[in-house]
Design a protein around this motif. Sequence first.
Motif, PDB file in Angstrom:
ATOM      1  N   HIS A  26      39.073  35.722  52.918  1.00  0.00           N
ATOM      2  CA  HIS A  26      38.059  36.381  53.744  1.00  0.00           C
ATOM      3  C   HIS A  26      38.586  37.697  54.327  1.00  0.00           C
ATOM      4  N   HIS A  27      39.897  37.765  54.502  1.00  0.00           N
ATOM      5  CA  HIS A  27      40.529  38.961  55.066  1.00  0.00           C
ATOM      6  C   HIS A  27      41.264  39.761  53.993  1.00  0.00           C
ATOM      7  N   GLY A  28      40.963  39.492  52.724  1.00  0.00           N
ATOM      8  CA  GLY A  28      41.668  40.156  51.630  1.00  0.00           C
ATOM      9  C   GLY A  28      41.348  41.636  51.538  1.00  0.00           C
ATOM     10  N   PRO A  29      42.118  42.366  50.745  1.00  0.00           N
ATOM     11  CA  PRO A  29      41.959  43.819  50.646  1.00  0.00           C
ATOM     12  C   PRO A  29      40.642  44.222  50.004  1.00  0.00           C
ATOM     13  N   ARG A  30      40.201  45.429  50.333  1.00  0.00           N
ATOM     14  CA  ARG A  30      38.970  45.996  49.796  1.00  0.00           C
ATOM     15  C   ARG A  30      39.321  46.761  48.520  1.00  0.00           C
ATOM     16  N   LEU A  31      39.305  46.046  47.409  1.00  0.00           N
ATOM     17  CA  LEU A  31      39.609  46.632  46.114  1.00  0.00           C
ATOM     18  C   LEU A  31      38.319  47.180  45.513  1.00  0.00           C
ATOM     19  N   LEU A  32      38.302  48.458  45.189  1.00  0.00           N
ATOM     20  CA  LEU A  32      37.092  49.069  44.642  1.00  0.00           C
ATOM     21  C   LEU A  32      37.282  49.388  43.160  1.00  0.00           C
ATOM     22  N   PHE A  33      36.284  49.000  42.356  1.00  0.00           N
ATOM     23  CA  PHE A  33      36.332  49.205  40.909  1.00  0.00           C
ATOM     24  C   PHE A  33      35.147  50.054  40.457  1.00  0.00           C
ATOM     25  N   PHE A  34      35.437  51.051  39.622  1.00  0.00           N
ATOM     26  CA  PHE A  34      34.391  51.781  38.911  1.00  0.00           C
ATOM     27  C   PHE A  34      34.300  51.147  37.528  1.00  0.00           C
ATOM     28  N   SER A  35      33.262  50.364  37.282  1.00  0.00           N
ATOM     29  CA  SER A  35      33.283  49.671  35.998  1.00  0.00           C
ATOM     30  C   SER A  35      31.906  49.284  35.515  1.00  0.00           C
ATOM     31  N   GLY A  36      31.871  48.763  34.325  1.00  0.00           N
ATOM     32  CA  GLY A  36      30.679  48.224  33.698  1.00  0.00           C
ATOM     33  C   GLY A  36      31.152  47.353  32.554  1.00  0.00           C
ATOM     34  N   GLY A  37      30.243  46.767  31.823  1.00  0.00           N
ATOM     35  CA  GLY A  37      30.646  45.935  30.700  1.00  0.00           C
ATOM     36  C   GLY A  37      31.291  44.644  31.163  1.00  0.00           C
ATOM     37  N   SER A  38      31.834  43.924  30.214  1.00  0.00           N
ATOM     38  CA  SER A  38      32.382  42.592  30.500  1.00  0.00           C
ATOM     39  C   SER A  38      33.901  42.573  30.592  1.00  0.00           C
ATOM     40  N   ALA A  39      34.557  43.702  30.345  1.00  0.00           N
ATOM     41  CA  ALA A  39      36.018  43.707  30.272  1.00  0.00           C
ATOM     42  C   ALA A  39      36.676  43.277  31.571  1.00  0.00           C
ATOM     43  N   LEU A  40      36.024  43.540  32.705  1.00  0.00           N
ATOM     44  CA  LEU A  40      36.630  43.213  34.000  1.00  0.00           C
ATOM     45  C   LEU A  40      36.198  41.851  34.518  1.00  0.00           C
ATOM     46  N   ASN A  41      35.299  41.167  33.828  1.00  0.00           N
ATOM     47  CA  ASN A  41      34.757  39.926  34.382  1.00  0.00           C
ATOM     48  C   ASN A  41      35.801  38.833  34.529  1.00  0.00           C
ATOM     49  N   GLY A  42      36.672  38.673  33.538  1.00  0.00           N
ATOM     50  CA  GLY A  42      37.720  37.657  33.644  1.00  0.00           C
ATOM     51  C   GLY A  42      38.658  37.939  34.801  1.00  0.00           C
ATOM     52  N   ILE A  43      39.011  39.211  34.980  1.00  0.00           N
ATOM     53  CA  ILE A  43      39.873  39.596  36.106  1.00  0.00           C
ATOM     54  C   ILE A  43      39.131  39.384  37.421  1.00  0.00           C
ATOM     55  N   SER A  44      37.831  39.673  37.444  1.00  0.00           N
ATOM     56  CA  SER A  44      37.037  39.487  38.663  1.00  0.00           C
ATOM     57  C   SER A  44      37.019  38.027  39.082  1.00  0.00           C
ATOM     58  N   ARG A  45      36.951  37.115  38.106  1.00  0.00           N
ATOM     59  CA  ARG A  45      36.941  35.684  38.432  1.00  0.00           C
ATOM     60  C   ARG A  45      38.242  35.259  39.109  1.00  0.00           C
ATOM     61  N   GLN A  46      39.332  35.958  38.823  1.00  0.00           N
ATOM     62  CA  GLN A  46      40.591  35.663  39.506  1.00  0.00           C
ATOM     63  C   GLN A  46      40.693  36.391  40.837  1.00  0.00           C
ATOM     64  N   ILE A  47      40.186  37.615  40.892  1.00  0.00           N
ATOM     65  CA  ILE A  47      40.280  38.394  42.122  1.00  0.00           C
ATOM     66  C   ILE A  47      39.606  37.678  43.287  1.00  0.00           C
ATOM     67  N   LYS A  48      38.511  36.947  43.010  1.00  0.00           N
ATOM     68  CA  LYS A  48      37.804  36.291  44.110  1.00  0.00           C
ATOM     69  C   LYS A  48      38.628  35.172  44.745  1.00  0.00           C
ATOM     70  N   HIS A  49      39.725  34.775  44.109  1.00  0.00           N
ATOM     71  CA  HIS A  49      40.618  33.790  44.736  1.00  0.00           C
ATOM     72  C   HIS A  49      41.550  34.454  45.760  1.00  0.00           C
ATOM     73  N   TYR A  50      41.651  35.783  45.708  1.00  0.00           N
ATOM     74  CA  TYR A  50      42.567  36.507  46.585  1.00  0.00           C
ATOM     75  C   TYR A  50      41.841  37.346  47.635  1.00  0.00           C
ATOM     76  N   THR A  51      40.617  37.753  47.333  1.00  0.00           N
ATOM     77  CA  THR A  51      39.849  38.531  48.299  1.00  0.00           C
ATOM     78  C   THR A  51      38.365  38.344  48.053  1.00  0.00           C
ATOM     79  N   ARG A  83      24.270  41.807  36.465  1.00  0.00           N
ATOM     80  CA  ARG A  83      24.145  40.345  36.530  1.00  0.00           C
ATOM     81  C   ARG A  83      25.464  39.664  36.156  1.00  0.00           C
ATOM     82  N   SER A  84      26.109  40.125  35.097  1.00  0.00           N
ATOM     83  CA  SER A  84      27.336  39.451  34.659  1.00  0.00           C
ATOM     84  C   SER A  84      28.450  39.589  35.690  1.00  0.00           C
ATOM     85  N   ARG A  85      28.507  40.706  36.421  1.00  0.00           N
ATOM     86  CA  ARG A  85      29.534  40.842  37.460  1.00  0.00           C
ATOM     87  C   ARG A  85      29.197  39.974  38.661  1.00  0.00           C
TER      88      ARG A  85
END
Length: 393
Positions: A26-51, A83-85
């Motif tokens: 809940h207090h994790g860092p504010r990581l900002l991504f400029f993105s689209g497509g599905s390439a970041l989705n797998g990483i996003s699923r892990q990022i939500k465990h840290y922030t 939607r996918s993000r």
Amino acid sequence: MTSMHVERDLRLPDDLRVARARSAPHHGPRLLFFSGGSALNGISRQIKHYTFNSMHLITPFDSGGSSQSLRQAFDMPAVGDLRSRLMALADETVLGQPDIFALFSYRLPKTGRPADLRAEVDRIVTGKHPLIAAITQPMRRLILTLLDSFARAVPPDFDYRSASIGNLILAGGYLENGRALEPVLFLMSKMVDVRGTVRVIVDDNLHLGVDLADGREIIGQRLISGKETPPITAPITRCFLSDGRRAIPARKVPLPKRNRRLIESADVICYPPGSLYSSVVANLLPAGVGAAVATRRVPKAYLPSLGTDPEALGHGLADQVAAILTPLRADCGPDVPVKRLMTHVICDVSVPEDACAQVRTRHGIPCLRLPLSLPGEAKYDPVKVAQILVSLD
């Protein structure tokens, strides 16, 4: 009052920062991504465990797949990547909304008969389909309202093959809210407890265009990406926004103030893996993006894609960096130091040292080679990347 800018040595990954983020997302860092497509989705699923505070600015210029059917039917921006993000960042535990998540993630068959597909959508719209019937009130009523807006406006010959129900709901919400995406994105985020912020970079119905080294001009994301058409055969020399016929000057596509404030609040800015132009550079084209990035004094890292990117034909790593810097510098001015726009390139050890040396020579940007890929694959390890990004804060 004297301001002070403090820099620190990077330790990647930083075990202390990783543990701290994992224990209190809940207090994790504010990581900002400029993105689209599905390439970041797998990483996003892990990022939500840290922030729970990651921020994703997504391109709405896709012109392929089921998003294109919606664009043609309703003259609207593309919603598939949004939607996918949202789904990648949603709470997928039993504490979330698994029934709503299942509906939003459901995709109709690619090879179904048109009459059968329309009949299945009718069952969803009328609340008779098991996926919608499983959702409790009042959420079910709210979703049915958005689906009804879609159903009342959809052309009778709409192509439902491979259509995502979540995309249809977004389209209905777009129409329900005066042809604006932000209200329905906010609503959908709340429905599935999205662990972060997902916004469209600009809420405009535009397309992406490129100039090629052989003198050709191509307009339309699907023609650029090579996913649905033959890949381009000459390097891209310029990327621009278009109304579908001609280029639009960046000044006529301003970054919304709400997104500028988002950029200016970031603890880390990342240009992530994905198709170089249609997923990453596309988000940097609106007026004001470069200036907002330059204003924020935080780590700004480029994480280049692994494997072959058809959009990066003829581009070495230093050329990819140049493609990202070009629209940023066009916006904020050539006198802004490069380190205000990109502070690091972080790549896998499979990237040759010579390529990193060229980045340092041409752009003066340090290039860090780290073991970030999955064993035997040209893909990033999502856990390792998430921990690296959290460590940059």
